[in-house]
Design a protein around this motif. Structure first.
Motif, PDB file in Angstrom:
ATOM      1  N   ALA A 260      37.446  25.705  32.924  1.00 39.86           N
ATOM      2  CA  ALA A 260      36.793  26.364  34.058  1.00 39.86           C
ATOM      3  C   ALA A 260      35.275  26.213  33.967  1.00 39.86           C
ATOM      4  O   ALA A 260      34.602  25.964  34.979  1.00 39.86           O
ATOM      5  CB  ALA A 260      37.187  27.843  34.100  1.00 39.86           C
ATOM      6  N   TYR A 261      34.734  26.316  32.772  1.00 37.46           N
ATOM      7  CA  TYR A 261      33.294  26.159  32.558  1.00 37.46           C
ATOM      8  C   TYR A 261      32.855  24.744  32.927  1.00 37.46           C
ATOM      9  O   TYR A 261      31.874  24.545  33.653  1.00 37.46           O
ATOM     10  CB  TYR A 261      32.935  26.474  31.107  1.00 37.46           C
ATOM     11  N   VAL A 262      33.586  23.750  32.445  1.00 37.51           N
ATOM     12  CA  VAL A 262      33.248  22.351  32.741  1.00 37.51           C
ATOM     13  C   VAL A 262      33.292  22.096  34.244  1.00 37.51           C
ATOM     14  O   VAL A 262      32.402  21.445  34.799  1.00 37.51           O
ATOM     15  CB  VAL A 262      34.182  21.388  31.968  1.00 37.51           C
ATOM     16  N   GLU A 263      34.310  22.624  34.904  1.00 35.59           N
ATOM     17  CA  GLU A 263      34.411  22.439  36.355  1.00 35.59           C
ATOM     18  C   GLU A 263      33.201  23.044  37.063  1.00 35.59           C
ATOM     19  O   GLU A 263      32.615  22.424  37.952  1.00 35.59           O
ATOM     20  CB  GLU A 263      35.708  23.066  36.877  1.00 35.59           C
TER      21      GLU A 263
ATOM     22  N   GLY B  98      26.051  20.312  39.028  1.00 33.78           N
ATOM     23  CA  GLY B  98      25.323  19.083  38.745  1.00 33.78           C
ATOM     24  C   GLY B  98      24.571  19.108  37.427  1.00 33.78           C
ATOM     25  O   GLY B  98      23.587  18.394  37.243  1.00 33.78           O
ATOM     26  N   ILE B  99      25.033  19.901  36.494  1.00 29.24           N
ATOM     27  CA  ILE B  99      24.385  20.027  35.183  1.00 29.24           C
ATOM     28  C   ILE B  99      25.024  19.031  34.226  1.00 29.24           C
ATOM     29  O   ILE B  99      26.241  18.889  34.177  1.00 29.24           O
ATOM     30  CB  ILE B  99      24.521  21.475  34.655  1.00 29.24           C
ATOM     31  N   GLY B 100      24.199  18.357  33.437  1.00 27.84           N
ATOM     32  CA  GLY B 100      24.685  17.357  32.495  1.00 27.84           C
ATOM     33  C   GLY B 100      25.332  17.971  31.268  1.00 27.84           C
ATOM     34  O   GLY B 100      25.138  19.158  30.953  1.00 27.84           O
ATOM     35  N   ALA B 101      26.081  17.142  30.535  1.00 34.00           N
ATOM     36  CA  ALA B 101      26.840  17.589  29.363  1.00 34.00           C
ATOM     37  C   ALA B 101      25.935  18.160  28.278  1.00 34.00           C
ATOM     38  O   ALA B 101      26.245  19.196  27.678  1.00 34.00           O
ATOM     39  CB  ALA B 101      27.677  16.444  28.812  1.00 34.00           C
ATOM     40  N   ASP B 102      24.800  17.506  28.000  1.00 30.89           N
ATOM     41  CA  ASP B 102      23.911  17.989  26.937  1.00 30.89           C
ATOM     42  C   ASP B 102      23.388  19.385  27.241  1.00 30.89           C
ATOM     43  O   ASP B 102      23.358  20.252  26.360  1.00 30.89           O
ATOM     44  CB  ASP B 102      22.739  17.019  26.726  1.00 30.89           C
TER      45      ASP B 102
ATOM     46  N   SER C 157      24.219  22.957  25.307  1.00 27.21           N
ATOM     47  CA  SER C 157      23.139  23.818  24.797  1.00 27.21           C
ATOM     48  C   SER C 157      23.278  25.240  25.335  1.00 27.21           C
ATOM     49  O   SER C 157      22.978  26.204  24.631  1.00 27.21           O
ATOM     50  CB  SER C 157      21.762  23.236  25.115  1.00 27.21           C
ATOM     51  N   TYR C 158      23.760  25.384  26.591  1.00 28.63           N
ATOM     52  CA  TYR C 158      23.982  26.729  27.136  1.00 28.63           C
ATOM     53  C   TYR C 158      25.047  27.468  26.327  1.00 28.63           C
ATOM     54  O   TYR C 158      24.899  28.651  26.015  1.00 28.63           O
ATOM     55  CB  TYR C 158      24.432  26.684  28.597  1.00 28.63           C
ATOM     56  N   VAL C 159      26.123  26.754  26.009  1.00 26.22           N
ATOM     57  CA  VAL C 159      27.201  27.376  25.230  1.00 26.22           C
ATOM     58  C   VAL C 159      26.684  27.767  23.850  1.00 26.22           C
ATOM     59  O   VAL C 159      26.931  28.878  23.374  1.00 26.22           O
ATOM     60  CB  VAL C 159      28.423  26.417  25.112  1.00 26.22           C
TER      61      VAL C 159
END
Length: 120
Positions: free
Chosen positions: A93-96, A102-106, A110-112
């Motif tokens: 759900a977070y990834v979706e 439009g936020i990148g993986a890196d 870092s948010y997590v």
């Protein structure tokens, strides 16, 4: 297993049952592998419609707290299984949501990490 329905509560009966069974599993009072009463039996004991209890069992199964084994009945899942499924569902759900923003993986990682560090 003692389940009590409060007819004056604004919480629907199926949710009251779900919360109580989940709490019994978390506390260990209902151990992994324990067999739950049949839908009809629990509905009769609580004087509720069988569909109410069936919905509760479906929700608990979706949460990974119980598993249904066909005619054999419904049983408490093993905790690792439920936690793993729920954790993966939260991550999905977070990834979706991150993708929608439009936020990148890196940045997402870092948010997590920041959240984990702050929760510590």
């Amino acid at each position: 297993m003692l389940i009590i329905i409060d007819p004056t509560s604004s919480t629907p009966p199926y949710e009251q049952i779900r919360m109580q069974i989940a709490a019994l599993v978390r506390s260990g009072e209902l151990a992994a592998g324990a067999r739950l009463p049949t839908v009809r039996r629990l509905a009769g004991d609580l004087e509720l419609a069988p569909n109410t209890v069936a919905r509760t069992y479906r929700e608990l199964e979706n949460d990974g707290i119980i598993e249904t084994r066909g005619r054999a009945g419904s049983f408490v899942s093993h905790p690792g299984d439920a936690n793993e499924r729920l954790g993966q569902a939260a991550a999905d759900a977070y990834v979706e949501r991150i993708r929608q923003l439009g936020i990148g993986a890196d940045d997402a990682i870092s948010y997590v990490q920041r959240s984990i560090d702050n929760a510590g």
